[in-house]
Design a protein around this motif. Structure first.
Motif, PDB file in Angstrom:
ATOM      1  N   THR A  39       6.638 -14.433   1.122  1.00 57.56           N
ATOM      2  CA  THR A  39       6.338 -13.016   1.313  1.00 57.56           C
ATOM      3  C   THR A  39       7.133 -12.229   0.293  1.00 57.56           C
ATOM      4  OG1 THR A  39       5.993 -13.317   3.687  1.00 57.56           O
ATOM      5  CG2 THR A  39       6.418 -11.076   2.924  1.00 57.56           C
ATOM      6  N   ALA A  40       6.465 -11.450  -0.534  1.00 58.74           N
ATOM      7  CA  ALA A  40       7.152 -10.638  -1.530  1.00 58.74           C
ATOM      8  C   ALA A  40       7.881  -9.489  -0.836  1.00 58.74           C
ATOM      9  CB  ALA A  40       6.154 -10.089  -2.552  1.00 58.74           C
ATOM     10  N   THR A  41       8.991  -9.085  -1.406  1.00 61.42           N
ATOM     11  CA  THR A  41       9.757  -7.974  -0.853  1.00 61.42           C
ATOM     12  C   THR A  41       9.009  -6.681  -1.123  1.00 61.42           C
ATOM     13  OG1 THR A  41      11.805  -9.163  -1.253  1.00 61.42           O
ATOM     14  CG2 THR A  41      11.978  -6.784  -0.895  1.00 61.42           C
ATOM     15  N   ALA A  42       8.639  -5.971  -0.078  1.00 62.95           N
ATOM     16  CA  ALA A  42       7.890  -4.721  -0.230  1.00 62.95           C
ATOM     17  C   ALA A  42       8.757  -3.679  -0.911  1.00 62.95           C
ATOM     18  CB  ALA A  42       7.421  -4.219   1.131  1.00 62.95           C
ATOM     19  N   ASP A  43       8.182  -2.955  -1.851  1.00 67.67           N
ATOM     20  CA  ASP A  43       8.862  -1.862  -2.534  1.00 67.67           C
ATOM     21  C   ASP A  43       8.557  -0.570  -1.783  1.00 67.67           C
ATOM     22  OD1 ASP A  43      10.343  -0.548  -4.406  1.00 67.67           O
ATOM     23  OD2 ASP A  43       9.062  -1.023  -6.111  1.00 67.67           O
ATOM     24  N   SER A  44       9.173   0.507  -2.207  1.00 63.23           N
ATOM     25  CA  SER A  44       9.012   1.785  -1.504  1.00 63.23           C
ATOM     26  C   SER A  44       7.653   2.436  -1.751  1.00 63.23           C
ATOM     27  CB  SER A  44      10.120   2.747  -1.915  1.00 63.23           C
ATOM     28  OG  SER A  44      10.054   2.992  -3.311  1.00 63.23           O
ATOM     29  N   GLY A  45       6.862   1.924  -2.698  1.00 67.01           N
ATOM     30  CA  GLY A  45       5.587   2.543  -3.028  1.00 67.01           C
ATOM     31  C   GLY A  45       4.412   2.088  -2.188  1.00 67.01           C
ATOM     32  N   ASN A  46       4.655   1.226  -1.190  1.00 64.92           N
ATOM     33  CA  ASN A  46       3.549   0.743  -0.357  1.00 64.92           C
ATOM     34  C   ASN A  46       2.986   1.864   0.497  1.00 64.92           C
ATOM     35  OD1 ASN A  46       4.280  -1.719  -1.331  1.00 64.92           O
ATOM     36  ND2 ASN A  46       4.190  -2.754   0.621  1.00 64.92           N
ATOM     37  N   ILE A  47       1.672   1.980   0.473  1.00 63.40           N
ATOM     38  CA  ILE A  47       1.009   2.954   1.347  1.00 63.40           C
ATOM     39  C   ILE A  47      -0.356   2.405   1.707  1.00 63.40           C
ATOM     40  CG2 ILE A  47       0.103   4.274  -0.612  1.00 63.40           C
ATOM     41  CD1 ILE A  47       0.360   6.770   1.221  1.00 63.40           C
ATOM     42  N   GLY A  48      -0.694   2.484   2.960  1.00 62.20           N
ATOM     43  CA  GLY A  48      -2.001   2.050   3.424  1.00 62.20           C
ATOM     44  C   GLY A  48      -2.555   3.054   4.416  1.00 62.20           C
ATOM     45  N   ARG A  49      -3.834   3.347   4.280  1.00 59.93           N
ATOM     46  CA  ARG A  49      -4.531   4.251   5.207  1.00 59.93           C
ATOM     47  C   ARG A  49      -5.781   3.528   5.688  1.00 59.93           C
ATOM     48  NH1 ARG A  49      -2.059   7.867   7.478  1.00 59.93           N
ATOM     49  NH2 ARG A  49      -3.937   9.031   7.806  1.00 59.93           N
ATOM     50  N   TYR A  50      -6.238   3.884   6.887  1.00 62.61           N
ATOM     51  CA  TYR A  50      -7.480   3.306   7.380  1.00 62.61           C
ATOM     52  C   TYR A  50      -8.253   4.337   8.179  1.00 62.61           C
ATOM     53  CZ  TYR A  50      -5.562   2.808  12.120  1.00 62.61           C
ATOM     54  OH  TYR A  50      -5.038   3.057  13.359  1.00 62.61           O
ATOM     55  N   THR A  51      -9.566   4.143   8.207  1.00 58.57           N
ATOM     56  CA  THR A  51     -10.472   4.893   9.074  1.00 58.57           C
ATOM     57  C   THR A  51     -11.371   3.871   9.743  1.00 58.57           C
ATOM     58  OG1 THR A  51     -10.460   6.805   7.601  1.00 58.57           O
ATOM     59  CG2 THR A  51     -12.271   6.668   9.196  1.00 58.57           C
ATOM     60  N   LYS A  52     -11.431   3.908  11.070  1.00 55.70           N
ATOM     61  CA  LYS A  52     -12.270   2.980  11.824  1.00 55.70           C
ATOM     62  C   LYS A  52     -13.299   3.782  12.603  1.00 55.70           C
ATOM     63  CE  LYS A  52     -12.011  -0.754  15.228  1.00 55.70           C
ATOM     64  NZ  LYS A  52     -12.723  -0.096  16.342  1.00 55.70           N
ATOM     65  N   VAL A  53     -14.568   3.439  12.412  1.00 51.19           N
ATOM     66  CA  VAL A  53     -15.677   4.045  13.139  1.00 51.19           C
ATOM     67  C   VAL A  53     -16.457   2.902  13.766  1.00 51.19           C
ATOM     68  CG1 VAL A  53     -17.735   5.485  13.018  1.00 51.19           C
ATOM     69  CG2 VAL A  53     -15.791   5.965  11.508  1.00 51.19           C
ATOM     70  N   GLY A  54     -16.454   2.839  15.086  1.00 57.68           N
ATOM     71  CA  GLY A  54     -17.105   1.709  15.751  1.00 57.68           C
ATOM     72  C   GLY A  54     -16.423   0.426  15.353  1.00 57.68           C
ATOM     73  N   ASN A  55     -17.208  -0.557  14.863  1.00 59.78           N
ATOM     74  CA  ASN A  55     -16.607  -1.821  14.443  1.00 59.78           C
ATOM     75  C   ASN A  55     -16.437  -1.919  12.926  1.00 59.78           C
ATOM     76  OD1 ASN A  55     -19.227  -2.210  13.578  1.00 59.78           O
ATOM     77  ND2 ASN A  55     -19.421  -4.265  14.425  1.00 59.78           N
ATOM     78  N   LEU A  56     -16.559  -0.802  12.192  1.00 59.58           N
ATOM     79  CA  LEU A  56     -16.330  -0.791  10.748  1.00 59.58           C
ATOM     80  C   LEU A  56     -14.990  -0.143  10.440  1.00 59.58           C
ATOM     81  CD1 LEU A  56     -19.787   0.202   9.237  1.00 59.58           C
ATOM     82  CD2 LEU A  56     -18.701  -2.045   9.255  1.00 59.58           C
ATOM     83  N   CYS A  57     -14.169  -0.859   9.687  1.00 62.72           N
ATOM     84  CA  CYS A  57     -12.859  -0.344   9.303  1.00 62.72           C
ATOM     85  C   CYS A  57     -12.785  -0.294   7.777  1.00 62.72           C
ATOM     86  CB  CYS A  57     -11.754  -1.245   9.847  1.00 62.72           C
ATOM     87  SG  CYS A  57     -10.096  -0.623   9.520  1.00 62.72           S
ATOM     88  N   THR A  58     -12.423   0.856   7.230  1.00 60.27           N
ATOM     89  CA  THR A  58     -12.212   1.014   5.794  1.00 60.27           C
ATOM     90  C   THR A  58     -10.722   1.171   5.562  1.00 60.27           C
ATOM     91  OG1 THR A  58     -14.361   2.056   5.453  1.00 60.27           O
ATOM     92  CG2 THR A  58     -12.694   2.413   3.757  1.00 60.27           C
ATOM     93  N   VAL A  59     -10.162   0.281   4.734  1.00 64.92           N
ATOM     94  CA  VAL A  59      -8.750   0.340   4.384  1.00 64.92           C
ATOM     95  C   VAL A  59      -8.615   0.683   2.911  1.00 64.92           C
ATOM     96  CG1 VAL A  59      -7.967  -1.263   6.163  1.00 64.92           C
ATOM     97  CG2 VAL A  59      -8.666  -2.152   3.945  1.00 64.92           C
ATOM     98  N   SER A  60      -7.529   1.360   2.576  1.00 64.94           N
ATOM     99  CA  SER A  60      -7.255   1.693   1.180  1.00 64.94           C
ATOM    100  C   SER A  60      -5.756   1.823   1.013  1.00 64.94           C
ATOM    101  CB  SER A  60      -7.959   3.003   0.787  1.00 64.94           C
ATOM    102  OG  SER A  60      -7.469   4.067   1.581  1.00 64.94           O
ATOM    103  N   GLY A  61      -5.316   1.857  -0.240  1.00 65.00           N
ATOM    104  CA  GLY A  61      -3.899   2.065  -0.463  1.00 65.00           C
ATOM    105  C   GLY A  61      -3.393   1.482  -1.754  1.00 65.00           C
TER     106      GLY A  61
END
Length: 157
Positions: A39-61
């Protein structure tokens, strides 16, 4: 004019099965791991967002790392907010804008593109590079970043 909000929104009719009653937005923490180990050491720039509608999930970051364990096996972005659907052969795919600290070995003379993909019942995405005749795994350096990734996938919830 006046704004009217419906208590429930129905897609394709009025039956309860068509009710849009599952909408969620939130944050998650993407991390680089190896499918076999590391597992790589996470840096401070990690960001993840998600939107879930029903059974569809969109992730980005953006996922960044700085030092840490050597990654062994296919590199993964882990920590998806919902597991992928448990369906034999069920897969989804997405892409990313740019990256540093990654080397993409490719079969053939040139790369046809890069992708992130999923498999069934997983909480991660695979990083792959498509080549002329097959695809190759990514080699992860001790530090780097993947900028602007996005993927939409199906869940069981």
């Amino acid at each position: 004019g006046d704004l009217y909000l419906a208590e429930s929104v129905y897609i394709g009719g009025t039956a309860a099965a068509n009710e849009l009653d599952d909408y969620e937005e939130g944050a998650w923490t993407p991390v680089i791991e190896g499918a076999t180990s590391g597992t790589a050491t996470a840096d401070s720039g990690n960001i993840g967002r998600y939107t879930k509608v029903g059974n569809l999930c969109t992730v980005s970051g953006t996922v960044t790392w700085d030092g840490g364990t050597t990654i062994v096996g296919i590199p993964l972005i882990t920590g998806l907010p919902f597991s992928t659907r448990a369906q034999s052969g069920g897969r989804d795919a997405g892409g990313f804008g740019s990256a540093t600290g990654l080397t993409f070995p490719v079969s053939g003379s040139y790369s046809l593109g890069y992708a992130i993909t999923t498999d069934q019942s997983r909480s991660n995405m695979y990083l792959i590079s498509y080549g002329v005749s097959s695809y190759g795994n990514t080699v992860v350096a001790s530090s780097g970043a993947i900028y602007g990734f996005t993927m939409t996938y199906q869940t069981d919830t």
